[in-house]
Design an enzyme around this catalytic site. Sequence first.
Site, mmCIF file in Angstrom:
data_model
loop_
_atom_site.group_PDB
_atom_site.id
_atom_site.type_symbol
_atom_site.label_atom_id
_atom_site.label_comp_id
_atom_site.label_asym_id
_atom_site.label_seq_id
_atom_site.Cartn_x
_atom_site.Cartn_y
_atom_site.Cartn_z
ATOM 1 N N CYS A 121 0.821 -1.210 0.000
ATOM 2 C CA CYS A 121 0.000 0.000 0.000
ATOM 3 C C CYS A 121 0.853 1.257 0.000
ATOM 4 O O CYS A 121 1.929 1.290 0.593
ATOM 5 C CB CYS A 121 -0.907 -0.012 1.230
ATOM 6 S SG CYS A 121 -2.208 -1.238 1.092
ATOM 7 N N ASP A 311 -3.544 0.056 11.531
ATOM 8 C CA ASP A 311 -4.536 -0.415 10.545
ATOM 9 C C ASP A 311 -5.980 -0.252 11.036
ATOM 10 O O ASP A 311 -6.909 -0.367 10.261
ATOM 11 C CB ASP A 311 -4.275 -1.884 10.207
ATOM 12 C CG ASP A 311 -2.880 -2.079 9.678
ATOM 13 O OD1 ASP A 311 -2.674 -1.881 8.479
ATOM 14 O OD2 ASP A 311 -1.984 -2.391 10.485
HETATM 15 N N1 EPU Z 1 10.407 0.580 8.412
HETATM 16 C C1 EPU Z 1 11.635 1.096 8.064
HETATM 17 N N2 EPU Z 1 12.551 0.254 7.499
HETATM 18 C C2 EPU Z 1 12.279 -1.065 7.251
HETATM 19 C C3 EPU Z 1 11.020 -1.598 7.634
HETATM 20 C C4 EPU Z 1 10.099 -0.734 8.214
HETATM 21 O O1 EPU Z 1 11.902 2.282 8.251
HETATM 22 O O2 EPU Z 1 13.156 -1.782 6.730
HETATM 23 C C5 EPU Z 1 9.391 1.473 9.015
HETATM 24 C C6 EPU Z 1 8.177 1.638 8.081
HETATM 25 O O3 EPU Z 1 8.412 2.595 7.085
HETATM 26 C C7 EPU Z 1 7.090 2.029 9.034
HETATM 27 C C8 EPU Z 1 7.480 1.287 10.315
HETATM 28 O O4 EPU Z 1 8.847 0.918 10.179
HETATM 29 O O5 EPU Z 1 7.107 3.405 9.276
HETATM 30 C C9 EPU Z 1 6.659 0.067 10.611
HETATM 31 O O6 EPU Z 1 6.667 -0.805 9.501
HETATM 32 P P1 EPU Z 1 6.578 -2.392 9.686
HETATM 33 O O7 EPU Z 1 7.828 -2.993 9.150
HETATM 34 O O8 EPU Z 1 6.169 -2.687 11.074
HETATM 35 O O9 EPU Z 1 5.379 -2.734 8.698
HETATM 36 P P2 EPU Z 1 5.296 -3.896 7.634
HETATM 37 O O10 EPU Z 1 5.876 -5.143 8.156
HETATM 38 O O11 EPU Z 1 5.756 -3.396 6.298
HETATM 39 C C10 EPU Z 1 3.020 -4.843 8.470
HETATM 40 C C11 EPU Z 1 1.666 -5.042 7.875
HETATM 41 C C12 EPU Z 1 0.973 -3.704 7.724
HETATM 42 C C13 EPU Z 1 0.878 -3.053 9.093
HETATM 43 C C14 EPU Z 1 2.257 -2.943 9.733
HETATM 44 C C15 EPU Z 1 2.200 -2.408 11.145
HETATM 45 C C16 EPU Z 1 1.977 -6.985 6.491
HETATM 46 C C17 EPU Z 1 2.047 -7.568 5.131
HETATM 47 N N3 EPU Z 1 1.811 -5.674 6.565
HETATM 48 O O12 EPU Z 1 3.733 -4.039 7.540
HETATM 49 O O13 EPU Z 1 -0.315 -3.966 7.254
HETATM 50 O O14 EPU Z 1 0.309 -1.776 8.950
HETATM 51 O O15 EPU Z 1 2.889 -4.226 9.758
HETATM 52 O O16 EPU Z 1 1.438 -3.231 11.955
HETATM 53 O O17 EPU Z 1 2.048 -7.694 7.499
HETATM 54 C C18 EPU Z 1 -2.210 -3.714 5.907
HETATM 55 O O18 EPU Z 1 -2.547 -4.840 6.274
HETATM 56 O O19 EPU Z 1 -2.946 -2.954 5.208
HETATM 57 C C19 EPU Z 1 -0.894 -3.210 6.258
HETATM 58 C C20 EPU Z 1 -0.362 -2.122 5.705
#
Ligand code: EPU
Length: 438
Positions: A121, A311
């Site tokens: 997204c 979310d």
């Molecule tokens: N971040 C970094 N560097 C990285 C990874 C993350 O700076 O290498 C930052 C991101 O930019 C963000 C924060 O850390 O500001 C948190 O990101 P996180 O890695 O926790 O998110 P994600 O693993 O990419 C998952 C879910 C998201 C949900 C987030 C937070 C999946 C596939 N996606 O994303 O879900 O919002 O955790 O709980 O598991 C959704 O379902 O619509 C969705 C976006």
Amino acid sequence: MDDVLYVNGGNPLNGQITVRGAKNFVSKAMVAALLGEGPSVLRNVPQIRDVAVVTGLLELHGVTVHHDAEGGVLTLDPSNVESAHVADIDAHAGSSRIPILFCGPLLHRLGEAFIPDLGGCRIGDRPINYHLDILRQFGAEVDKRAQGIHIRAPQGLHGTKVTLPYPSVGATEQLLLTAVRAEGLTELRNAAIEPEIMDLINVLQKMGAIISVDTDRVIRIEGVARLGGYRHTALADRIEAASWASAALATRGDVYVRGASQPEMTAFLNTFRKVGGEFDVDDDGIRFWHPGGDLSSIVLETDVHPGFMTDWQQPLVVALTQATGLSIVHETVYENRFGFTDALRGMGSTIQVYRECLGGHPCRFGQRNFYHSAVISGPTPLAAADIEVPDLRGGFSHLIAALTAKGTSSVRGIQLIDRGYEHFQEKLTALGAEFSHG
Ligand code: EPU
């Protein structure tokens, strides 16, 4: 024009729907199956596009996947894992960020991995620097190329100590999926501890991994040489459950969400109650309803678990447009998750976004150019409008707004919603919503 929904709103949503396994767990458990030497069985799997995307990626790597969609049972057999063709991976990965999590398992199975540009997204920059740093710390060589990232581990992967700058969900999963079969001990500090991660740890333990979780966001893993398959039932999708709860509140309705589970939703339920919504938890699910009268404004901050999930924020903001007074929402997980409020303003709501950290603690987006706080003034009647879906959760929020607004709204780009909301049109019908395809 299958991608447009004409919604005749202004009526309460009433009835029952069922939520199945969590999108943000199921896709990771599917990747974990790559690590096993035998077949895995995952139950309570929803029929959503993210599952189809990960199925395609696993099949490209030689995993045999069988999905009994109706029964929600996935069988994954990784006995013949082989290297996938670069172009094929590209073609399949467009809409998902899951490919980055293939790195650890593929390095263990094949010694190398190729990861294309990532989708997902549009809710901020969504970098992968934590992921790549973690892989390097395990001893992987990372080579960024025009089409994607090539990763190799000629010397194998070795346990390491990692402290995350922020408790990232994806980076914690990356570490788990890599450490379980790395040689030696791994320690992760400042880990994310979302329920979906805990369930991934359950799966990995069933496969033979040794993982302990301490109370202070520290996870320790003792690497093992081999893992087997697993049999597991996925935890419920707490984001979907909260989305339907917010829809019930915004439309002054009454929705029983079969499958919704209280322990993973504590922060949401507290907030729902403070806004004025009522709920009743039983053994099979949670009933959410608007008790009549006015809703109350609140001050809310999104956070990592056990805080209020990012979310949950977007669907709830639609309900807050119907609450009396000024609500303040401070988004601290993503820097750019209020884009969806443009459409709500176009429908008559009064929402202003700010760069400052409002209503709570300063976060890492303060003093920077990110509109990550919102002030919502209500109640405002919503007017029907033509809306374009921006992302998964923002899109569902637009759908709630269309259901709340009197008159006929057109919601374009609804295929994005299929990524994470199983059979949402059938569920809308079950709740008495009026809509058509034109
Ligand atoms: N971040 C970094 N560097 C990285 C990874 C993350 O700076 O290498 C930052 C991101 O930019 C963000 C924060 O850390 O500001 C948190 O990101 P996180 O890695 O926790 O998110 P994600 O693993 O990419 C998952 C879910 C998201 C949900 C987030 C937070 C999946 C596939 N996606 O994303 O879900 O919002 O955790 O709980 O598991 C959704 O379902 O619509 C969705 C976006």
